[in-house]
Design an enzyme around this catalytic site. Structure first.
Site, PDB file in Angstrom:
ATOM      1  N   ALA A 183     -26.291   9.477   1.195  1.00  0.00           N
ATOM      2  CA  ALA A 183     -26.549   8.252   0.432  1.00  0.00           C
ATOM      3  C   ALA A 183     -25.267   7.817  -0.253  1.00  0.00           C
ATOM      4  CB  ALA A 183     -27.650   8.478  -0.609  1.00  0.00           C
ATOM      5  N   CYS A 184     -24.992   6.507  -0.224  1.00  0.00           N
ATOM      6  CA  CYS A 184     -23.847   5.947  -0.935  1.00  0.00           C
ATOM      7  C   CYS A 184     -24.343   4.810  -1.818  1.00  0.00           C
ATOM      8  CB  CYS A 184     -22.768   5.457   0.040  1.00  0.00           C
ATOM      9  SG  CYS A 184     -23.244   4.020   1.032  1.00  0.00           S
ATOM     10  N   PRO A 185     -23.514   4.293  -2.738  1.00  0.00           N
ATOM     11  CA  PRO A 185     -24.005   3.292  -3.692  1.00  0.00           C
ATOM     12  C   PRO A 185     -24.599   2.046  -3.056  1.00  0.00           C
ATOM     13  CG  PRO A 185     -21.916   4.184  -4.449  1.00  0.00           C
ATOM     14  CD  PRO A 185     -22.142   4.725  -3.064  1.00  0.00           C
ATOM     15  N   GLY A 187     -25.462   1.801   0.283  1.00  0.00           N
ATOM     16  CA  GLY A 187     -26.422   2.175   1.307  1.00  0.00           C
ATOM     17  C   GLY A 187     -26.258   1.435   2.613  1.00  0.00           C
ATOM     18  N   THR A 191     -23.254   5.852   4.056  1.00  0.00           N
ATOM     19  CA  THR A 191     -24.487   6.628   4.209  1.00  0.00           C
ATOM     20  C   THR A 191     -24.675   7.064   5.653  1.00  0.00           C
ATOM     21  OG1 THR A 191     -25.574   5.496   2.377  1.00  0.00           O
ATOM     22  CG2 THR A 191     -27.001   6.528   4.008  1.00  0.00           C
TER      23      THR A 191
END
Length: 701
Positions: A183-185, A187, A191
């Site tokens: 998950a990344c900020p 998305g 991700t």
């Protein structure tokens, strides 16, 4: 569905500038010119704000700057094949292939799915090679459409062996099984690239990999049977993991998405080693696994970076309470006057004017204060009493929210209740925000410890809803009442007395320190530490010292955008056209106390910009603190001057710091640097970009 990319969003073999900010701006210009965004400035600012969180350069000469932006009206891809290459922060050098992924702030699921399909394609060497060999923008469009076409979605990284058969199918020589959450900020990109890199590395290592991507296009939770059978867990995340308790007790390897993209094989090896280490780090919480999740040094707090993450989580959740409550209190003062907080003699001092009027008056029965100086009655007074009361209630959550979400960062959901309670208790015993910080950490650690207990099956269901909240609350709040409360309250009172007594040289020093902190990282952890220090002292009965600190922090935080705006106005030749446009917008951002308005300048030239801004901020901070300016609102810049005393000196200090910062950055940029307008035309104008490899193909602008 409208295509994500068209030929007019492609620039081949183009010189788009010497730094990533300029390249991103040129691509933002393409998206805007194609009618897919309302503002190139807004898209550029949002993309660079995301870039400031973590560089988007990837190994192999790739870069994928990306963002969600309110300026974007249609999900779009801008592409540039650069000549020369530009550094986007990749570990192996600059990038020549750049995709700007621009998603609307409220992007629809279909478009987000296509964007993530592109991100996944970028981990395939053959696709990257085809981008480098393409001879026209139309060919680039075809290549991209082939990988994002809805009829041919990119395959999800799932196991080759069905989940139900995985544990037993291999018999005595069963393969290891690892579950991955990425998950990344935003998305959108990291991700899925992290997930695919880990899936490929696991396949090469002979490991079964099961991936759950918690991105913008949705997430399908892993089968509980797969989780139970897993030998280890990898969290490749830049944000929190949703429903982390599912993995409780499993051996854990955790990192950001960038490391998973750059070193997937290393993380797979670490996960395999963790699976065989009985004392290794494990996912906190109660476990259904056979082995107990024994606490160890590897599973506890991991130094300053871990503590920093806990504290910043608490601060980020606390700030909305500060903004809402503080501004409502300031509006209460504006309408009713500062005396609204004072005890009302008609209640024998048991209630303030605000409380008495809210409880006993209405719009049809307006209060009458009898002409008390500094207090408005009637309609304005009653309206001010409502604002003040609501703001005070919201502000009352400040310390509980700080402590509660610090505990949440440590122990996930089990930490929320004991964290909020110890924060409230901290307020009762007078320990204030210091108690909230310490109590939140204690509550989180206690909740995490209790969540690891191996309890009998009959009572295990009570653990998250009864046992953890009860015992963790008792431990943390009990310590706050019996041991920590009094010394922390004494320390807080001493700090308040010290601040209230600051004059002369001491006030200058405090102002300088706060000014430097506010301008050091422009919204980062150091800036936030100074801001929290100020806002937690901003209560209805705040001391004069606390109000001075609030004024100092706000004034210093306004300096960076204003100074950069002034510098672009007095010496425009030092800046590109993009930066000059950013400078125009920075006037309003600075006036509104949005320090982040200077981030695009700092990102492009940190060594010249940041020290100059710190000098300007220290100048403003020193003048405000020494002048005794007081401020009762936590945010708003020039729009909350009504909540300030010493307005003239505040403005003088702000002008002085802005001028000092602007002159410093102008001089710094003038030393040994070519003016932007003297640079080659193709460095700042996309329509004049070179195309040395395919001269017969025009660059699209």
């Amino acid at each position: 569905m409208t295509a994500l990319i068209t030929p007019d969003l492609v620039a081949l073999d183009a010189d788009l500038g010497a730094d990533k900010s300029t390249v991103v701006r040129r691509l933002a210009d393409l998206v805007t010119a194609a009618g897919r965004a309302t503002s190139a400035d807004g898209l550029h600012a949002d993309a660079m704000a995301r870039e400031a969180q973590a560089p988007t350069g990837l190994p192999g000469g790739l870069a994928i700057p990306h963002c969600r932006s309110a300026a974007v009206t249609q999900a779009s891809l801008g592409f540039a094949r650069l000549d020369p290459k530009v550094d986007f922060g990749a570990p192996d050098g600059p990038a020549d292939l750049v995709f700007l992924i621009a998603a609307p702030a409220e992007g629809d699921a279909d478009h987000l799915t296509l964007l993530t399909a592109l991100a996944r394609a970028l981990v395939r060497p053959e696709f990257v090679a085809s981008l480098r060999s393409a001879s026209s923008p139309e060919e680039i469009v075809t290549l991209v459409q082939d990988v994002v076409a809805p009829a041919e979605p990119a395959p999800a990284p799932t196991v080759a062996v069905p989940a139900a058969q995985a544990p037993a199918a291999q018999g005595a020589t069963a393969r290891k099984s690892i579950v991955v959450v990425s998950a990344c900020p935003t998305g959108i990109a990291h991700t899925y690239m992290a997930a695919d890199k880990l899936a490929a590395a696991g396949k090469a290592a002979g490991v079964d990999i099961h991936v759950e991507t918690q991105g913008s296009s949705g997430a399908t939770p892993l089968d509980p049977a797969v989780v139970r059978a897993a030998d280890a867990v990898i969290f490749a995340v830049d944000v929190g993991v949703r429903d982390q308790g599912r993995f409780a007790g499993k051996p854990l390897v955790q990192s950001g998405t960038k490391r998973a993209i750059n070193e997937p094989d290393v993380m797979i090896r670490e996960a395999l080693a963790a699976a065989d280490d009985p004392n290794g780090r494990r996912v906190p919480g109660s476990s259904d696994a056979d082995a107990a999740a024994a606490p160890s040094s590897a599973g506890g707090a991991r130094g300053a970076s871990e503590i920093r993450r806990w504290l910043l989580t608490g601060v980020s959740y606390m700030i909305p309470f500060v903004a809402a409550g503080g501004l409502l209190i300031a509006l209460g003062f504006l309408f009713a006057g500062y005396q609204i907080k004072q005890p009302d003699p008609s209640t024998d001092g048991a209630m303030s004017y605000a409380t008495n009027w809210v409880l006993n008056n209405t719009f049809f029965n307006l209060p009458n204060a009898g002409g008390i100086e500094g207090l408005n009655d009637g309609f304005l007074g009653y309206l001010g009493a409502i604002f003040f009361t609501i703001g005070g209630a919201a502000f009352g959550f400040l310390v509980p929210a700080l402590a509660g979400y610090i505990a949440f960062a440590i122990a996930d959901r089990p930490g929320i209740v004991p964290g909020f309670v110890v924060g409230a208790v901290s307020g009762v015993v007078g320990a204030g925000f210091i108690g909230g910080l310490i109590g939140g950490i204690i509550a989180g650690l206690a909740a995490r410890w209790i969540s690891r207990w191996k309890l009998p099956a009959g009572v295990r269901g009570l653990q998250p809803v009864v046992i953890i909240p009860l015992l963790a609350t008792l431990i943390s709040s009990g310590l706050m009442v019996a041991v920590l409360g009094r010394p922390l309250a004494a320390a807080l009172d001493g700090l308040g007395d010290f601040l209230s007594g600051l004059t002369g040289t001491s006030a200058l020093l405090l102002g300088i320190i706060l000014g430097l902190m506010m301008c050091f990282d422009l919204g980062g952890p150091v800036n936030k530490a100074a801001y929290v220090f100020a806002t937690t002292g901003l209560t209805a009965d705040a001391s004069s010292g606390s109000l001075i600190i609030m004024a100092t922090v706000m004034a210093a935080g306004m300096v960076p955008p204003l100074a950069m705006a002034l510098s672009t106005a007095i010496r425009p030749r030092l800046y590109t056209p993009v930066e000059r446009d950013n400078g125009k917008a920075a006037w309003l951002l600075g006036a509104s106390f949005i320090s982040e308005g200077a981030i695009p300048f700092a990102a492009a030239d940190p060594l010249r910009v940041i020290p100059s801004m710190m000098l300007g901020g220290a100048t403003t901070g020193a003048i405000v603190a020494a002048s005794g300016v007081e401020l009762r609102a936590p945010h708003g810049g020039i729009f909350v001057l009504f909540a300030m005393t010493g307005i003239l000196m505040f403005i003088v200090a702000l002008i002085a710091g802005t001028v000092v910062g602007a002159l410093a950055v102008t001089v710094a940029k003038s030393l040994g640097r070519t003016d932007a307008e003297d640079a080659p035309e193709d460095a700042v104008d996309l329509q004049h970009a070179h195309a040395p490899v395919h001269a017969d193909q025009p660059v699209r602008a």
